[in-house]
Design an enzyme around this catalytic site. Sequence first.
Site, mmCIF file in Angstrom:
data_model
loop_
_atom_site.group_PDB
_atom_site.id
_atom_site.type_symbol
_atom_site.label_atom_id
_atom_site.label_comp_id
_atom_site.label_asym_id
_atom_site.label_seq_id
_atom_site.Cartn_x
_atom_site.Cartn_y
_atom_site.Cartn_z
ATOM 1 N N ARG A 52 27.723 43.522 -19.946
ATOM 2 C CA ARG A 52 28.417 43.437 -18.457
ATOM 3 C C ARG A 52 29.674 44.196 -18.343
ATOM 4 O O ARG A 52 29.963 45.069 -17.306
ATOM 5 C CB ARG A 52 28.486 42.039 -18.075
ATOM 6 C CG ARG A 52 27.221 41.113 -17.751
ATOM 7 C CD ARG A 52 26.584 42.103 -16.561
ATOM 8 N NE ARG A 52 25.066 41.072 -16.675
ATOM 9 C CZ ARG A 52 23.964 41.722 -16.886
ATOM 10 N NH1 ARG A 52 23.902 42.984 -17.015
ATOM 11 N NH2 ARG A 52 22.858 41.004 -16.661
ATOM 12 N N GLU B 152 28.192 47.870 -18.016
ATOM 13 C CA GLU B 152 27.807 48.034 -16.724
ATOM 14 C C GLU B 152 29.073 48.197 -15.869
ATOM 15 O O GLU B 152 28.932 49.004 -14.626
ATOM 16 C CB GLU B 152 26.835 46.817 -16.433
ATOM 17 C CG GLU B 152 26.378 46.984 -14.916
ATOM 18 C CD GLU B 152 25.965 45.461 -14.696
ATOM 19 O OE1 GLU B 152 24.656 45.567 -14.003
ATOM 20 O OE2 GLU B 152 26.045 44.452 -14.730
ATOM 21 N N SER C 29 47.131 53.735 -22.035
ATOM 22 C CA SER C 29 47.150 53.489 -23.480
ATOM 23 C C SER C 29 46.501 52.012 -23.844
ATOM 24 O O SER C 29 46.548 51.016 -23.138
ATOM 25 C CB SER C 29 48.456 53.365 -24.051
ATOM 26 O OG SER C 29 48.667 52.671 -25.170
#
Length: 156
Positions: free
Chosen positions: A96, A99, A122
């Site tokens: 997920r 995704e 960073s």
Amino acid sequence: MVHAQFDPTAREALASAAVAAKIRKDLTWREIAEASGLSVAFTTAAVLGQHPLPEQSARAVAALLDLDEEATALLQTIPARGSMPDRVPTDPTMYRFYEMLQVYGTTLKALVHEEFGDGIISAINFRLDVKKVADPEGGERAVITLDGKYLPTKPF
């Protein structure tokens, strides 16, 4: 002396042993972090092989998890970072996040660059927080905060 690793297998094996000890002792990541004196996110990432722990923190974590001196030393090494293999993750939670970056990665890049200019966020000077909050529509929601220092690109 500070030591660096170039082969992630030793830290992967240590992570497996540490998680087994965590389960055996019925500990939470928060309890392990309290022993380390560091944040939950940083401690969890370190125990899972993504950061070195300072000596005092490594000793406290190793003692809590009943790990030996070799593991204590290994917890202090600078790891070969990267916890995901070079493929699409199959674990549903990790997938997920993958995704989300597939869908929103270009959006995040566009918005960060519009707001800050050319540069990066960073992952070294960084904080991570995960909170569970009530969903007004019922159930629960995850609030994940990624807080990294902006580093502008510097022409040379």
